[in-house]
Design an enzyme around this catalytic site. Structure first.
Site, short mmCIF file in Angstrom:
data_model
loop_
_atom_site.label_atom_id
_atom_site.label_comp_id
_atom_site.label_asym_id
_atom_site.label_seq_id
_atom_site.Cartn_x
_atom_site.Cartn_y
_atom_site.Cartn_z
N THR A 55 -2.07 1.48 -4.89
CA THR A 55 -2.51 2.63 -4.12
C THR A 55 -3.85 3.14 -4.61
O THR A 55 -4.19 3.00 -5.77
CB THR A 55 -1.47 3.78 -4.18
OG1 THR A 55 -2.04 4.92 -3.59
CG2 THR A 55 -1.06 4.07 -5.59
N ASP A 61 0.87 -1.16 0.00
CA ASP A 61 0.00 0.00 0.00
C ASP A 61 0.91 1.22 0.00
O ASP A 61 2.10 1.11 0.29
CB ASP A 61 -0.84 -0.07 1.27
CG ASP A 61 -1.68 1.15 1.47
OD1 ASP A 61 -2.23 1.63 0.47
OD2 ASP A 61 -1.78 1.62 2.60
N ASP A 77 -1.71 -0.68 5.85
CA ASP A 77 -2.00 -0.19 7.19
C ASP A 77 -3.47 0.07 7.43
O ASP A 77 -3.90 0.18 8.56
CB ASP A 77 -1.24 1.11 7.45
CG ASP A 77 -1.82 2.24 6.63
OD1 ASP A 77 -2.14 2.00 5.45
OD2 ASP A 77 -1.98 3.33 7.15
N THR A 129 -0.20 4.87 1.03
CA THR A 129 -0.45 5.82 2.10
C THR A 129 -0.37 5.10 3.45
O THR A 129 -1.02 4.09 3.66
CB THR A 129 -1.85 6.44 1.94
OG1 THR A 129 -1.98 6.81 0.59
CG2 THR A 129 -2.02 7.60 2.84
N ARG A 161 1.97 16.68 -3.86
CA ARG A 161 0.57 16.44 -4.16
C ARG A 161 -0.07 17.80 -4.43
O ARG A 161 0.05 18.70 -3.61
CB ARG A 161 -0.04 15.84 -2.91
CG ARG A 161 -1.25 15.02 -3.10
CD ARG A 161 -1.82 14.81 -1.72
NE ARG A 161 -1.49 13.51 -1.18
CZ ARG A 161 -2.43 12.58 -0.99
NH1 ARG A 161 -3.67 12.81 -1.28
NH2 ARG A 161 -2.11 11.44 -0.47
N PHE A 207 -16.80 16.09 -1.79
CA PHE A 207 -15.73 15.49 -2.58
C PHE A 207 -16.06 14.02 -2.77
O PHE A 207 -16.55 13.36 -1.87
CB PHE A 207 -14.41 15.60 -1.81
CG PHE A 207 -13.24 15.00 -2.53
CD1 PHE A 207 -12.44 15.80 -3.33
CD2 PHE A 207 -12.94 13.66 -2.41
CE1 PHE A 207 -11.36 15.26 -4.00
CE2 PHE A 207 -11.87 13.11 -3.07
CZ PHE A 207 -11.06 13.91 -3.87
#
EC number: 7.6.2.1
Lengths: 337, 1207
Positions: B739, B425, B866, B427, B658, B601
């Site tokens: 991801t 993963d 995680d 993040t 980002r 969002f």
């Protein structure tokens, strides 16, 4: 140019001291798998040393064992064929099973070399499966030891009781098939006494076979097996039985018969009067009479010495081979990855 | 993307929506709304007594997660134990040992089995007891429950029933799934923390129905009744349908009204709620899936070896019984001493076939020693001990979180040493999930002077490349690499403020007002401060605010806004308050902005907007979103800064940041009210298309925007991630990143971790957005197939061995390539690429990709993650590793191993995995060896007993062989063996490939060990027999009986197998010495003790050592030669292998042994660099590539100069 790459991975010891967390694993060399250890590596030197060392130890042992074996004087005489009448197996069996025929058989032995006392007398049986499961199991140790347990014949099938139901002591197939050939020796006119005391293990006499346990109902059945026992002598003194009850591991075995406590000179002729009672003819088993001296290693057997010499020699060979090879093609460090 | 990025959607679907309307469903609409089968549950609020009987008797709130209870433990645990084929066999053997068929006494069969099974069951019982205690702790928790008459009293959780009204106080857990009735806040909102459910630490807002707001004190519940009709218990955490029948009105219930068990009340003094689902009906319990039980490859292979041994067992048993039948038929009639006439069917010459058949059973029991009874239990013990070492490794302990590594299931330890592909993963795993506001571009001007980590790394590279020359490649290369690593790890930019690393005097301290574009900058800051859904929390220590935001970048924006002087300080239902401070000299002004609408969002929209009315009554739409989306929606007059901003965005992207673009729009009143009416209508629509409607209407508003600028936040990499990836790559591991993030971010992180580098050929698989086409699916698939084929060809045609390819694919494309007809093409392409990055992947797809890799390549996969979205992948992979970091427990609970930092993965795999693999592999091989060596001697002896089934050994010897005399040394081998130390493991990561290639547990090796066992048994048997033949074995003239032969042979075996294990071991601490030589000593001690026991017990073994064997030189001589003869071939083999076919660990051991690493540093370095897997990813590969590039350039230059000279 210090070895700084190690710093990314190791640095084990210098972790800052614990501050707050009880979660922190405790440091000890054990938990971190860092106990001091010896890490033997088979380097050429070690390989050569180890093989040489084995050779150095084994060859002398081999030589000593061979010498011991050679020192032993052994007379082996097969008498089952000569001490019988009849040609076919059936005739032989009929002869041996007939209670009325004479079983006496006289043979002569020549002493090949000087034999110092004690000279052990053995009988040797071939093709006799004392190690058969049915046979090995057919005994009851409690009964032999304890006079109170005379009636305990469990495990003794099929030789538990006489037809009228009284318990047999000693019960079981082993005792029932007790070897009953007898030998008497003489040189010229002089009898050679055979000492039959002390041929069994002392612990057997003292603890396994009771001194107040007497044979009872033994060989009273319809089928008579081997020897009968004197009912007035306690089992602890029936050494032939004690010896016989120690079942042999292999179908060819010797069992001590007695000791001749007298030196025999070379070329002396021994006359042996054999009472050839025991039936090995049914199963074509050989019977041999063995007289043997002993060495520190026991009886005559070259196998031990040869085995030691072989392995010792092999190790010398390996040591040399490795030495040559290491010399011819020395190792240099090279990773294969 | 349908069903995509669940996590995002989930977060945002929960947010605090400020529009003040709640659909109330009139009676007339009722039939359409419920009545389906899923509405079958009826809850009578405040009338729990109604739920005591059918049909409303729902499960109580008592939970149990134990596998067994007192009654079921014995049968169930026994069943579990006897599912192992070997145990079944031993059970049968033990049962048969009670019959005369058995060659052994019953106790010698039953005791080891009871010991082995008892030990395993004790372990099960202990584990279950722990679970039980855990459950009880939860069940005994207390909560305030309405007892009637408006009185509340404490009650244990387990006694709560459906329909109970409970009062939960601040920081308490909800005892069951509740309907929120009211809270300490007037408007009935409350904040909950759902860390235990989805692993997210941010707070979520729940709110009650308006009609129940009045029920806000204990007294109010005196006469409260209502009825809830809702869905049946189901595991879906994020949906809830039902209605609430109160005061003859029916209100629709939404997930937002429901408080789920195991989440926690935060920031709210108390709430009242009514229990809807209790105990195992609650959503969290419904979700509790048992993680699939995984077995390692080695263990699966071990089963196959056991089958091989069973075959061997049956084979020799059949040989035995045929031999027995023949002998019984032909010879036994002549063996009068056995009384063949009076026999049982076991030995009946007349029924030889039957006897032979019965003997088959006997033989199967007799030769059972071929099957190592204690293997399973020994392996279990070893693995538990290995796991404690993993747990206790101080170098995998994280000081910050206080978590140590944890092997949650110990049965996969050795699998750690065989991992081929890591699926990670991003993040929270590779990155910290902590965003730092680093740069921004406002009105076409870029602000922010600090560089990102990626930039620093890049500039460092540039520097080193500039100084790098191709002389002394190894040396300089080392230094450079180490230097770089040191630099990176020693130079963390510690931001003084979490989330804010921005530094630029032009904007700070109110200086922005002096900028020429101050108006735009003001707008920019307001967008940062207003366009979000966060909640401020006063921080008592500093007097400022911290923010509970939906995503860390949002929090970073708010922190940034605060630092710029726009402190978001209060949020009410309808307004946001901001304390503005234009310059350091000015005073704070608190401004209120009315929030008219919030357009949420989601991953599809990739933007969010708020519509606000400021104090002067002007209406603005403030919007932030992905740059591509925003740029598409700009008004003609809003593109003033487009090109500059775009340029900056590219720069930021390259720097691994980002980015988001910010824009606004001014609305006039009428335009807004028209739109709002439509929007309200859409929002109140009932039915499945509501979401689509809302989206469409929202879309209408978010147009004609005016670009303000862009933000760049840094997604910080976790500590040590690039180094760890570098090492793992050198160890030959492939790393895939899966991801949920967007493609650009993923690529940035790929660069930051050196999974990607300049010069790598990137293969991007994508689908064309062609919604119109009817067979869109088919078209998309065809085009994808083309892309894949082309890419594969490109790779195949590539001549340069150093050329590396990277595959980048997004979730939408993945849906196509994961279909059956495509997936193998995709996999083939993917395995040929050095790195694979999958973006925008849903949790489900993560699991599917994992399965594809696992099943497609047949290699061991490890998934690390995680969050709750990684659970599927963690469970699917051969090994699941959870990061026990900030994000809750969901991933950890599902994982097999948990570590607190990605970088610990290196140690977990390269050190512990390597060790455990070798230990277990050696241990199993040795186990089979020793049991074959021992078991076959019994068989050989049979041939000399007429196959009668008699064993040469005493029953007690056999009993002790597996359980006592040889078990502990092999356990020490399995626990303590180290071929090389941990530092060396890390320095030579390529050693890890021994596990990947399974060098220590391939059939060649296993069969080799079996032959060693065969040879050993032959040597033991025939040497012993040869030496203890019919002659006297002592000077006293005694001949050897069965006890003497058996004991001598057995002594030789004990010596042989223990010397053998000593030869296997590379690492002797006092523990190994103690157990190996202790086992030999135990044997002699046992023999003495056994000899002293009553002769009725010991039989012919009475006094055997002290009287018969001890004084006999041949006993000792035989032991020595048998031990030597049995081990010389192995020793020779080992010496030969080391000399002529050395494996890597041999070489390293020798270097260490000769202290070459100290004396000859150059050589050590050279070997170290050789010990790296040729890898195409990671730092090292980057440096390599650069060196090659430089060299080529040099060559070219040399060539051109020489050419020019020639001319």
């Amino acid at each position: 140019m210090n070895n700084s790459a190690a710093s990314t991975s190791s640095g084990s010891g210098d972790v800052p001291a614990p501050r707050r967390n009880s979660n922190r694993p405790k440091y000890s060399r054990f938990t971190q798998q860092e106990l001091p250890a010896c890490k033997p590596i088979l380097t050429p030197r070690w390989v050569i040393t180890v093989f040489t060392l084995i050779g150095v130890i084994f060859v002398p042992i081999g030589v000593a064992a061979l010498m011991a074996s050679n020192k032993v004087v052994e007379i082996v005489y097969r008498y089952d064929a000569v001490c019988i009448h009849g040609n076919t197996k059936d005739e032989k069996v009929a002869y041996i099973q007939n209670a009325n025929t004479s079983k006496t058989c006289i043979i002569t032995l020549t002493v090949p070399k000087d034999m110092d006392q004690p000279i052990y007398v053995y009988y040797q049986l071939d093709n006799f499966y004392q190690n058969h499961r049915r046979y090995v199991k057919s005994r009851n140790d409690a009964q032999l030891k304890d006079s109170d347990k005379a009636n305990d014949t469990s495990g003794c099938d099929p030789e538990k009781t006489t037809p009228d139901g009284s318990p047999i002591l000693p019960c079981g197939l082993i005792a029932w098939s007790l070897f009953n050939d007898t030998y008497s020796f003489s040189i010229g006119n002089q009898n050679l006494t055979v000492n039959k005391v002390g041929i069994s293990w002392k612990s057997d006499r003292d603890h396994k076979f009771g001194d107040n346990v007497f044979p009872r109902n033994f060989q009273n059945g319809t089928l008579k097996g081997g020897a009968s026992l004197n009912e007035s002598i306690p089992l602890s003194q029936q050494e032939d039985l004690i010896v016989w009850m120690r079942t042999a591991a292999l179908p060819t075995f010797r069992k001590p018969y007695g000791k001749i406590e007298q030196n025999l000179r070379v070329n002396e002729t021994i006359t042996v009067i054999i009472q050839n009672y025991y039936n090995t003819y049914s199963f074509s088993g050989k019977k041999k009479l063995v007289l043997s001296t002993s060495s520190w290693l026991g009886g005559k057997n070259d196998f031990t010495g040869i085995a030691y010499l072989t392995i010792g020699g092999l190790c010398f060979f390996l040591a040399t081979a490795f030495a040559v090879v290491y010399l011819v093609k020395p190792r240099y460090v090279l990773l294969q990855i | 993307m349908p069903g995509g990025r669940r996590r995002d959607r989930l977060r945002w679907s929960k947010i605090y929506t400020f529009a003040r309307f709640w659909p109330t469903v009139g009676d007339d609409e009722q039939p359409s709304f419920h009545g389906g089968p899923s509405y079958s549950r009826t809850v009578h609020c405040n009338q729990p007594q109604l739920h005591r009987k059918k049909p409303f008797k729902y499960s109580s709130n008592y939970i149990t997660t134990t596998k067994y209870n007192v009654i079921t433990f014995l049968p169930k645990a026994l069943f579990e134990q006897f599912r192992r084929v070997a145990n079944i066999y031993f059970l049968l053997a033990a049962a048969l040992s009670l019959t005369p068929v058995s060659p052994f006494t019953p106790v010698s069969m039953i005791a080891p089995l009871a010991f082995v099974v008892g030990l395993s069951m004790a372990k099960e019982a202990l584990e279950d007891w722990r679970r039980f205690m855990q459950d009880m702790k939860v069940n005994m928790r207390k909560v305030n429950v309405h007892k009637g008459e408006g009185q509340f009293d404490h009650k244990q959780w387990q006694n709560i029933r459906v329909g109970d009204v409970v009062k939960v106080e601040k920081d308490q857990f909800f005892p069951a799934d509740l309907l929120l009735l009211s809270s300490s806040y007037e408007d009935g909102i409350c904040y909950v923390e759902t860390m235990n459910l989805d692993g997210e630490t941010n707070l979520k807002v729940k709110r009650s129905l308006e009609v129940t707001l009045a029920l806000d004190d204990d007294e109010a519940f005196r006469d409260f009744t209502a009825t809830i009709r809702c869905e049946d218990p189901n595991p879906n955490l994020y949906t809830f349908v039902g209605n609430f029948d109160y005061e003859r009105q029916i209100f629709a219930l939404e997930p937002n009204h429901i408080l789920l068990r195991d989440s926690k009340l935060r920031n709210t003094n108390y709430v009242y709620g009514v229990v809807i689902f209790a105990g195992h009906d609650s959503k969290v319990m419904q979700n509790a899936t048992k993680s699939p039980s995984k077995r390692s490859r080695i263990e699966k292979k071990m089963d196959r070896i056991i089958y091989v041994l069973f075959t061997l067992l049956v084979l020799i048993s059949v040989i035995s019984s045929i031999g027995f039948a023949i002998i019984t038929k032909n010879k036994m009639p002549n063996w009068w001493y056995l009384q063949p006439d009076q026999t049982t069917s076991l030995y009946d010459p007349d029924r030889a076939a039957l006897s032979g058949f019965l003997h088959l059973v006997t033989a199967l029991i007799l030769y059972g020693y071929l099957i190592p009874i204690s293997l399973y239990v020994s392996i279990e013990v070893v693995k538990v001990l290995q796991a404690t070492f993993i747990n206790g490794d101080i170098l995998m302990y994280d000081e910050d979180t206080g978590n140590h590594a944890q092997a949650r299931t110990s049965n996969l330890n050795e699998e750690l040493g065989q991992v081929d592909t890591i699926l990670s993963d991003k993040t929270g795993t590779l990155t910290c999930n902590q965003m730092d506001f680093l740069k921004c571009s406002i009105a076409g001007v870029s602000y922010g002077v600090r560089s990102s980590e990626v930039e620093i790394a890049a500039s460092k590279h540039m520097e080193s490349e500039a100084t790098g020359d191709d002389a002394g490649v190894y040396g300089s290369y080392e230094v450079e690499l180490d230097h770089e690593i040191d630099f990176k790890s020693d130079n963390p930019r510690k931001p003084t403020i979490k989330g804010f690393s921005f530094e630029d005097d032009r904007l700070m301290h109110g200086n922005w007002a002096k900028e020429p574009t101050a108006d735009t900058i003001l707008l920019f800051f307001r967008i940062l401060a207003l366009c979000h859904s966060a909640i401020p929390e006063p921080d008592e220590k500093t007097g400022g605010f911290t923010y509970e935001a939906e995503s860390p970048d949002e929090a970073a924006f708010l922190v940034a806004a605060r630092e710029f002087g726009f402190e978001f300080c209060k949020r009410t239902q309808s307004s946001v308050f901001i304390r503005e401070k234009y310059s350091s000299s000015e005073d704070l002004i608190e401004r209120e902005f009315k929030i008219l609408n919030l357009l949420e969002f989601n991953s599809k929209r990739k933007r969010m907007s708020v519509i606000v009315r400021d104090a002067s009554g002007k209406i603005f739409l403030l919007c932030k979103g992905a740059d591509s989306i925003i740029f598409d929606r700009l008004a003609k007059n809003g593109r003033m800064y487009e090109s500059e901003t775009n340029k900056h965005l590219t720069e930021y992207g390259e720097a691994g940041l980002r980015t988001l673009a910010l824009a606004y729009r001014v609305l006039d009143e009428s335009e807004y009210s028209d739109w709002n009416a439509e929007f309200l209508k859409a929002k109140t629509t009932i039915g499945p298309d509501r979401e689509a409607q809302v989206e469409r209407i929202s879309d209408l508003m978010e147009r004609d925007l005016i670009l303000v600028g862009a933000t760049a936040v840094e997604d910080k990499l976790q500590k040590g991630v690039p180094q760890c990836i570098d090492k793992l790559a050198q160890a030959g591991l492939k790393i895939w990143v899966l991801t949920g993030d967007k493609i650009e971010t993923a690529i940035n992180i790929g660069f930051a971790c050196s999974l990607l580098r300049q010069g790598m050929k990137q293969i991007c698989l994508s689908t064309i957005n062609n919604v119109v086409a009817q067979d869109a699916n088919k078209a998309a698939k065809e085009s994808l197939l083309m892309q894949i084929t082309n890419a594969s060809q490109m790779i195949n045609l590539e001549k340069d061995p150093y050329e590396a390819f990277a595959l980048i694919i997004d979730g939408k494309t993945l849906t196509y390539v994961l279909e059956d007809d495509m997936k193998n093409h995709f996999l083939n392409l993917a395995v040929n690429c050095a790195s694979v990055i999958c973006c925008r992947v849903s949790p489900k797809q993560k699991a599917l990709v994992t399965r594809l890799v696992k099943e497609g390549t047949g290699k061991v996969t490890l998934a690390i993650g995680d969050g709750a979205n990684d659970v599927g992948m963690i469970q699917e992979a051969d090994i699941g590793v959870g990061i026990s970091g900030v994000e809750g427990m969901q991933a950890v609970m599902a994982s097999d191993f948990s570590i607190s930092q990605f970088r610990f993965l290196e140690r977990l795999l390269v050190v512990h995995g390597h060790w455990c693999y070798k230990r277990i592999a050696l241990m199993i091989c040795y186990f089979f060896y020793k049991n074959i060596a021992f078991g076959l001697t019994i068989f050989f002896f049979e041939a000399y007993t007429g196959f009668s089934g008699q064993s040469v050994y005493d029953d007690w010897y056999m009993l002790l062989f597996n359980v006592v005399l040889t078990s502990l040394p092999v356990i020490t081998l399995g626990v303590f063996e180290q071929d090389v130390s941990s530092e060396v493991c890390l320095q030579f990561p390529a050693l890890y490939q021994q596990g990947q290639r399974n060098l220590f547990f391939d059939w060649y090796r296993i069969i080799g060990w079996m032959f060693n066992g065969l040879y050993t048994s032959i040597a033991i048997y025939f040497l012993s027999i040869g030496m203890l033949y019919h002659q006297a074995f002592r000077s006293g003239g005694q001949t050897a009986d069965m006890a003497v032969v058996g004991t001598t042979m057995f002594t030789s075996i004990i010596w042989t197998v223990n010397v053998q294990i000593a030869l296997i071991m590379n690492h002797f601490t006092w523990i190994q010495h103690l157990f190996v030589w202790g086992s030999v000593a135990t044997w002699y001690l046992f023999l003495v003790a056994y000899g002293m026991s009553s002769p009725t017990i010991s039989g012919n073994a009475y006094q055997i050592l002290l009287e018969a064997l001890g004084p006999a030189p041949i006993f000792w001589i035989a032991t020595i030669i048998v031990t030597a003869a049995c081990n010389i071939p192995y020793l020779t083999h080992k010496a030969f292998q080391r000399a002529f076919n050395p494996q890597d660990q041999h070489v390293i051991q020798e270097i260490k042994y000769y202290k070459k690493d100290i004396e000859d540093a150059h050589m050590w370095k050279r070997e170290k660099s050789k010990a790296r897997q040729k890898t195409k990813i990671g730092f090292t590969a980057r440096v390599d590539a650069k060196i090659r590039q430089l060299r080529e350039r040099l060559n070219k230059r040399a060539l051109s100069t020489s050419q020019s000279l020639e001319e």
